[in-house]
Design a protein around this motif. Structure first.
Motif, short mmCIF file in Angstrom:
data_model
loop_
_atom_site.label_atom_id
_atom_site.label_comp_id
_atom_site.label_asym_id
_atom_site.label_seq_id
_atom_site.Cartn_x
_atom_site.Cartn_y
_atom_site.Cartn_z
N GLU A 154 17.89 -7.81 -4.12
CA GLU A 154 19.23 -8.38 -4.29
C GLU A 154 19.16 -9.72 -5.02
O GLU A 154 20.10 -10.10 -5.73
N SER A 155 18.04 -10.40 -4.92
CA SER A 155 17.88 -11.70 -5.58
C SER A 155 17.37 -11.55 -7.01
O SER A 155 17.18 -12.55 -7.70
N GLY A 156 17.13 -10.29 -7.47
CA GLY A 156 16.75 -10.07 -8.85
C GLY A 156 15.26 -9.96 -9.12
O GLY A 156 14.84 -9.93 -10.28
N GLU A 157 14.44 -9.84 -8.08
CA GLU A 157 13.00 -9.69 -8.28
C GLU A 157 12.66 -8.21 -8.46
O GLU A 157 13.15 -7.36 -7.73
N LEU A 158 11.80 -7.92 -9.44
CA LEU A 158 11.40 -6.54 -9.69
C LEU A 158 10.51 -6.04 -8.56
O LEU A 158 9.51 -6.67 -8.21
N VAL A 159 10.87 -4.89 -8.00
CA VAL A 159 10.08 -4.27 -6.95
C VAL A 159 9.13 -3.24 -7.53
O VAL A 159 7.93 -3.26 -7.27
N GLU A 160 9.66 -2.33 -8.35
CA GLU A 160 8.84 -1.28 -8.94
C GLU A 160 9.57 -0.69 -10.14
O GLU A 160 10.80 -0.75 -10.23
N SER B 265 0.82 -1.21 0.00
CA SER B 265 0.00 0.00 0.00
C SER B 265 0.84 1.25 0.00
O SER B 265 0.58 2.21 -0.72
N VAL B 266 1.91 1.23 0.78
CA VAL B 266 2.80 2.38 0.85
C VAL B 266 3.50 2.59 -0.49
O VAL B 266 3.65 3.72 -0.97
N GLY B 267 3.91 1.50 -1.12
CA GLY B 267 4.56 1.61 -2.43
C GLY B 267 3.65 2.25 -3.45
O GLY B 267 4.07 3.10 -4.22
N MET B 268 2.37 1.85 -3.46
CA MET B 268 1.42 2.45 -4.40
C MET B 268 1.21 3.91 -4.10
O MET B 268 1.14 4.74 -5.01
N LEU B 269 1.14 4.25 -2.82
CA LEU B 269 0.94 5.65 -2.45
C LEU B 269 2.13 6.50 -2.88
O LEU B 269 1.98 7.58 -3.45
#
Length: 399
Positions: free
Chosen positions: A65-71, A9-13
């Motif tokens: 760090e493991s290569g997963e897309l966050v945003e 939720s914070v990331g979207m905000l």
């Protein structure tokens, strides 16, 4: 689960608003995306101003760090601050995705830059330096050749599964993704030249992303200077020279074929297969094979056969009314040369290795034909570079 939902939720905000969002929780910090400074290091292949003009549409991506897309955001639309769980991350910038090869569509990207999020701290990113990741290909013609080209002439350039067709008057450069750090670029010209159908192919190996290959088609000097009053009918399609320059951002200079170790270009060579061609052959029972090599591709192989034995000299004159002759364009001698097992035409043109094998011919040079016999050889490559050597056979003491 609560922490996960809260972080999402914070990331979207944060993605929708530029104001700073703070947390009292010990497991979060923030990254200052406003600190990102995008720069271009693409000269001379693509001007930095051209890249800068497009940077608003570049994508900024943050990965774990493991290569997963966050945003991921457009550079022009990303928030000033973004909240992340404490830990290590990487940020990466790249131009918008381009489907397949395209004209005037360079792809650029930065290296992945690591940063760390600490609790209740704001992390700065700093500079992301973008470099060219495409292979740039430019097709050119010299003026003399261009005036002879029909309107149907096209040059097809292929890199992996991508290809572009360059029309005769196409001034733009093509950009290809490439599949690895070492790519093969195939170039094929098709159409009419002075009314004659032509099809000319050439391949270049070990082409790395971030380089420009400039392919130039020109007329061989021997054709340009031909005297129309001789009544000859030259093959314009067979007299095209293909040369190239390879330019890289790091080198910032042209790499001529004979100087370029990356592409394994080099001057043509004439070498005996298992023997020193500089020394006369005296053992008439040995295999006599001469390797004719040209990393840039062979354009011509000239052969002249001479002897101090009058009888054999007469046979030569009868068999080869044209002496020296060109294995690439044998004309009326094609049948005779083929019967002798010698390569002609397409077996020679644009080849990097041609074997001049006269092993079956050598044992005949004794008895009534004993003497000093010479095969004067010259190889000319597609860049106009040439090398000469003489294969000598001394059968005066042969039994």
């Amino acid at each position: 689960m609560f922490h996960v939902l809260l972080l999402a939720s914070v990331g979207m905000l944060a993605a929708c608003h530029s104001e700073e969002v703070r947390f009292d929780m010990d497991t979060f910090g923030q990254v200052n995306l406003a600190s990102v400074q995008m720069t271009a290091e693409t000269e001379p292949l693509v001007t930095a101003s051209r890249v800068a003009a497009d940077m608003g549409d570049y994508l900024i991506a943050i990965y774990t760090e493991s290569g997963e897309l966050v945003e991921e955001w457009k550079y022009s639309e990303m928030p000033e601050l973004f909240t992340l769980q404490t830990g290590r991350y990487t940020v990466y910038a790249h131009s918008p995705e381009v489907e397949g090869a395209a004209f005037d569509a360079p792809c650029c990207a930065s290296d992945a830059k690591s940063f760390e999020i600490r609790q209740d701290e704001i992390t700065e990113i700093g500079e992301l330096k973008c470099t060219l990741t495409s292979i740039k290909v430019t097709v050119e013609y010299d003026e003399k050749l261009f005036s002879l080209l029909g309107d149907d002439v096209t040059v097809t350039v292929s890199v992996g599964g991508e290809s572009l067709s360059f029309a005769k008057d196409e001034a733009r450069s093509g950009f290809f993704h490439g599949e690895s750090e070492s790519n093969i670029v195939d170039v094929r010209l098709q159409g009419t030249i002075e009314g004659e159908e032509a099809s000319i192919s050439k391949s270049y190996g070990d082409i790395a992303p971030g380089t420009e290959l400039i392919v130039t088609f020109s007329l061989m000097e021997s054709i340009v200077g031909i005297d129309p009053g001789t009544g000859g009918t030259p093959s314009f399609a067979g007299a095209i020279k293909i040369s190239n320059e390879l330019i890289s951002v790091n080198e910032n200079a042209s790499l001529l074929p004979e100087e370029d170790g990356i592409l394994d270009f080099g001057n043509p060579k004439i070498e005996g297969d298992g023997f020193d061609i500089a020394l006369p052959i005296t053992n008439l029972d040995q295999q006599v094979v001469v390797n004719l090599t040209a990393p840039e591709g062979i354009q011509h192989v000239y052969v002249g056969i001479y002897s101090d034995n009058e009888g054999f000299a007469g046979v030569i004159a009868e068999m080869f009314p044209v002496n020296p002759f060109d294995l690439s364009y044998p004309g009326e001698l094609e049948t005779a040369l083929t019967n002798l097992g010698l390569p002609v035409g397409e077996e020679v043109i644009d080849q990097q290795l041609v074997k001049f094998d006269v092993s079956e011919f050598i044992p005949l040079l004794k008895g009534d034909f004993a003497g000093m016999h010479r095969f004067e050889l010259e190889v000319v490559d597609n860049n106009g570079m040439s090398v000469k050597a003489t294969l000598s056979v001394d059968s005066r003491n042969a039994k």
